[in-house]
Motif scaffolding. Sequence first.
Motif, PDB file in Angstrom:
ATOM      1  N   LYS A 123       4.102  13.590  35.659  1.00 31.58           N
ATOM      2  CA  LYS A 123       4.373  14.693  36.580  1.00 31.58           C
ATOM      3  C   LYS A 123       3.085  15.308  37.104  1.00 31.58           C
ATOM      4  N   ALA A 124       2.109  15.517  36.216  1.00 31.24           N
ATOM      5  CA  ALA A 124       0.869  16.178  36.617  1.00 31.24           C
ATOM      6  C   ALA A 124       0.040  15.332  37.567  1.00 31.24           C
ATOM      7  N   ASN A 125       0.133  14.016  37.460  1.00 31.88           N
ATOM      8  CA  ASN A 125      -0.687  13.115  38.280  1.00 31.88           C
ATOM      9  C   ASN A 125       0.163  12.286  39.232  1.00 31.88           C
ATOM     10  N   ALA A 126       1.354  12.774  39.541  1.00 33.26           N
ATOM     11  CA  ALA A 126       2.312  11.980  40.313  1.00 33.26           C
ATOM     12  C   ALA A 126       1.798  11.647  41.710  1.00 33.26           C
ATOM     13  N   THR A 127       1.170  12.617  42.377  1.00 32.15           N
ATOM     14  CA  THR A 127       0.755  12.399  43.766  1.00 32.15           C
ATOM     15  C   THR A 127      -0.290  11.298  43.871  1.00 32.15           C
ATOM     16  N   ILE A 128      -1.339  11.406  43.049  1.00 38.41           N
ATOM     17  CA  ILE A 128      -2.403  10.404  43.103  1.00 38.41           C
ATOM     18  C   ILE A 128      -1.895   9.053  42.618  1.00 38.41           C
ATOM     19  N   SER A 129      -1.080   9.064  41.553  1.00 42.14           N
ATOM     20  CA  SER A 129      -0.536   7.800  41.041  1.00 42.14           C
ATOM     21  C   SER A 129       0.313   7.112  42.095  1.00 42.14           C
ATOM     22  N   LEU A 130       1.127   7.890  42.807  1.00 38.14           N
ATOM     23  CA  LEU A 130       1.968   7.310  43.860  1.00 38.14           C
ATOM     24  C   LEU A 130       1.122   6.751  44.991  1.00 38.14           C
ATOM     25  N   GLY A 131       0.063   7.474  45.366  1.00 37.55           N
ATOM     26  CA  GLY A 131      -0.821   6.973  46.411  1.00 37.55           C
ATOM     27  C   GLY A 131      -1.500   5.680  46.018  1.00 37.55           C
ATOM     28  N   VAL A 132      -1.997   5.612  44.774  1.00 36.12           N
ATOM     29  CA  VAL A 132      -2.627   4.395  44.281  1.00 36.12           C
ATOM     30  C   VAL A 132      -1.635   3.239  44.269  1.00 36.12           C
ATOM     31  N   ALA A 133      -0.415   3.501  43.784  1.00 37.61           N
ATOM     32  CA  ALA A 133       0.594   2.447  43.681  1.00 37.61           C
ATOM     33  C   ALA A 133       0.999   1.919  45.055  1.00 37.61           C
ATOM     34  N   LEU A 134       1.235   2.828  46.009  1.00 35.18           N
ATOM     35  CA  LEU A 134       1.647   2.388  47.343  1.00 35.18           C
ATOM     36  C   LEU A 134       0.541   1.601  48.032  1.00 35.18           C
ATOM     37  N   THR A 135      -0.706   2.026  47.831  1.00 42.04           N
ATOM     38  CA  THR A 135      -1.821   1.259  48.391  1.00 42.04           C
ATOM     39  C   THR A 135      -1.870  -0.136  47.792  1.00 42.04           C
ATOM     40  N   GLY A 136      -1.613  -0.221  46.488  1.00 39.89           N
ATOM     41  CA  GLY A 136      -1.638  -1.511  45.813  1.00 39.89           C
ATOM     42  C   GLY A 136      -0.510  -2.435  46.206  1.00 39.89           C
ATOM     43  N   VAL A 137       0.519  -1.909  46.845  1.00 36.84           N
ATOM     44  CA  VAL A 137       1.632  -2.739  47.311  1.00 36.84           C
ATOM     45  C   VAL A 137       1.482  -3.068  48.792  1.00 36.84           C
ATOM     46  N   VAL A 138       1.197  -2.048  49.596  1.00 36.95           N
ATOM     47  CA  VAL A 138       1.155  -2.235  51.049  1.00 36.95           C
ATOM     48  C   VAL A 138      -0.038  -3.094  51.473  1.00 36.95           C
ATOM     49  N   ALA A 139      -1.227  -2.833  50.893  1.00 39.54           N
ATOM     50  CA  ALA A 139      -2.428  -3.561  51.322  1.00 39.54           C
ATOM     51  C   ALA A 139      -2.330  -5.071  51.069  1.00 39.54           C
ATOM     52  N   PRO A 140      -1.920  -5.536  49.870  1.00 40.98           N
ATOM     53  CA  PRO A 140      -1.808  -6.992  49.686  1.00 40.98           C
ATOM     54  C   PRO A 140      -0.773  -7.641  50.591  1.00 40.98           C
ATOM     55  N   ILE A 141       0.372  -6.973  50.792  1.00 40.67           N
ATOM     56  CA  ILE A 141       1.394  -7.556  51.670  1.00 40.67           C
ATOM     57  C   ILE A 141       0.876  -7.649  53.098  1.00 40.67           C
ATOM     58  N   ALA A 142       0.184  -6.589  53.573  1.00 44.44           N
ATOM     59  CA  ALA A 142      -0.347  -6.608  54.939  1.00 44.44           C
ATOM     60  C   ALA A 142      -1.411  -7.695  55.097  1.00 44.44           C
ATOM     61  N   LEU A 143      -2.312  -7.813  54.115  1.00 45.28           N
ATOM     62  CA  LEU A 143      -3.377  -8.813  54.193  1.00 45.28           C
ATOM     63  C   LEU A 143      -2.843 -10.235  54.035  1.00 45.28           C
ATOM     64  N   SER A 144      -1.661 -10.373  53.437  1.00 46.49           N
ATOM     65  CA  SER A 144      -1.108 -11.706  53.208  1.00 46.49           C
ATOM     66  C   SER A 144      -0.701 -12.412  54.490  1.00 46.49           C
ATOM     67  N   PHE A 145      -0.544 -11.676  55.571  1.00 48.12           N
ATOM     68  CA  PHE A 145      -0.150 -12.318  56.818  1.00 48.12           C
ATOM     69  C   PHE A 145      -1.296 -13.139  57.419  1.00 48.12           C
ATOM     70  N   VAL A 146      -2.478 -13.074  56.799  1.00 47.47           N
ATOM     71  CA  VAL A 146      -3.554 -13.973  57.213  1.00 47.47           C
ATOM     72  C   VAL A 146      -3.210 -15.421  56.865  1.00 47.47           C
ATOM     73  N   LEU A 147      -2.246 -15.625  55.941  1.00 44.81           N
ATOM     74  CA  LEU A 147      -1.827 -16.986  55.607  1.00 44.81           C
ATOM     75  C   LEU A 147      -1.232 -17.708  56.805  1.00 44.81           C
ATOM     76  N   GLY A 148      -0.744 -16.937  57.778  1.00 46.62           N
ATOM     77  CA  GLY A 148      -0.236 -17.567  58.988  1.00 46.62           C
ATOM     78  C   GLY A 148      -1.309 -18.357  59.703  1.00 46.62           C
TER      79      GLY A 148
END
Length: 555
Positions: A95-120
Amino acid sequence: MSDEAEAALPYHEPSITTILIYTSFLLVLNVIDWAIDGVLHCGLVGQILVGVAWGTPGGKLLPRAAEETIVQLGYLGLILIVYEGGLLTSFKSLKANATISLGVALTGVVAPIALSFVLGSLTNASTLQCFAAGAALCSTSLGTTFTVLRSSKLTATRLGVVLTSAAMLDDVLGLVMVQVVSNLGSSGVSVSAVTVLRPILVSIVLAATAVLACRFIVSPATIALNNWRTAHPDQKLACILQHRRTPLLLHTALLLALVAGASYAGTSNLFAAYIAGAVISWWDSELTHLGESREEQPDNQEGRSSGSQHISPHLGCDIFNQFYSPPLRWILQPLFFASIGFSIPVARMFSGMTLWKAVVYAILMAIGKILCGAWLIRFPGTSFSFIKRASRTKSKPKTTQNSSKRAEESALGGQEPVLQDGTAAATLPEDTVTSKSKREQPIESISNTKPRPAKPISLYPALIIGCAMVARGEIGFLISAVAQGAGIFDDGKRTGNSEVFLVTTWAIVLCTILGPLCLGFLVRRLRKLEHEAMGSTDQGRGAWRDAVLGVWGVR
């Protein structure tokens, strides 16, 4: 004769060759895990390689029927691994670190998926194949994360809490991706909104239902049951509830019920296993139990790491350690990682064209996770208003606000006094810093649930978070194998060894090895700084955390 054969399985003593093969398989799995884990903190890679060597990709020492059985038993181990992750959830720190943890987690999901389109461009992969590869590379290895944090003694720090929470959220999203990828494969190559959204929506409903059930059903029922047990201590039911194996049955029933329900509902049964563990963790840490005061109950994650110093013998982590942990650690978990190795076509992975593409893709996937550390960078003269606004608490006295301000100034190079253990006095609660004499008194620990962190004076916290998130591990291999089995990575020739699958597998392997290596280097560097800071006096004790990690090193 045929009827008799169908009525029972004839018993035949296994040959000595079979005994030696299976014995060596189990022994080598555990020995190589111990050897590599102690050096590189990634013993799971060794177990995967053992699966390659003993399975179809390598020496073919195991018969096909045995491999299929190992896959099924290994999946039971995976369910227990995820269930244990739920048990380790610390709700106060989350609860105390929810905001930063959520930001870190979303970055760790969105960035690899976005960069993966270079496989095209690299492999002529389709949009669906790029998404599946990104889904496989968006997870984080929980096993590597927990191992490194324990070895570096950073588990209880704010940095450890943010890293653990973000890694867990990444894997929860990764578990949902397992079902999404499986549905995409089973529906052919046609992608519909129902195919993608159903597992996500069902997962949200499952999580919301668990929260509401805990709040409005479990909590009142626990209070009523405690009152009844207090009034009728000699009743047979009260005696049964006091037995140590009663929570074992209840925890197992909850786990099986949620796993089965999630499977029939169309979402990941692994996500359900995590929810089951989290519910038990909440029940242990947030509710008052018979014979215990509220203050006596330890934080679940702290209790898990401290070994045997628990107040209650009925905590979920205690039950897990006694009944589930031994077979999981020595049999089911090694079988799971070995089963992943069965699906890696090593003989086809060393093509020159495939290898250089895999290296490029692995570098991009490492960058995608290293970007997670940007959430911990607080530059001098700047502020992250969103984080401050999200982490703002109720109105504080003026003295407390001044203390928070002094904490940030101290992190930027100010001369704020420190305690004997090296902790900045401005990071302490108001009643601890109201006088100089109190600031000079040493304390044993500081809560890591203070919601507003100060600015660190180095990039070590960001680098530690980024490198720890690079290792993919079990969930990445699982998603990749599911996508391959579902035909998403099919190259049109039905060979089962498409270039996209090989590049994705290479990227997972390289990230899983290089991530812990870089993190180990950083931890060794921190150890050196700690040794230099401590010197021969007590004044340096703990100072390395304030000088290098800032408030992220506060326990």
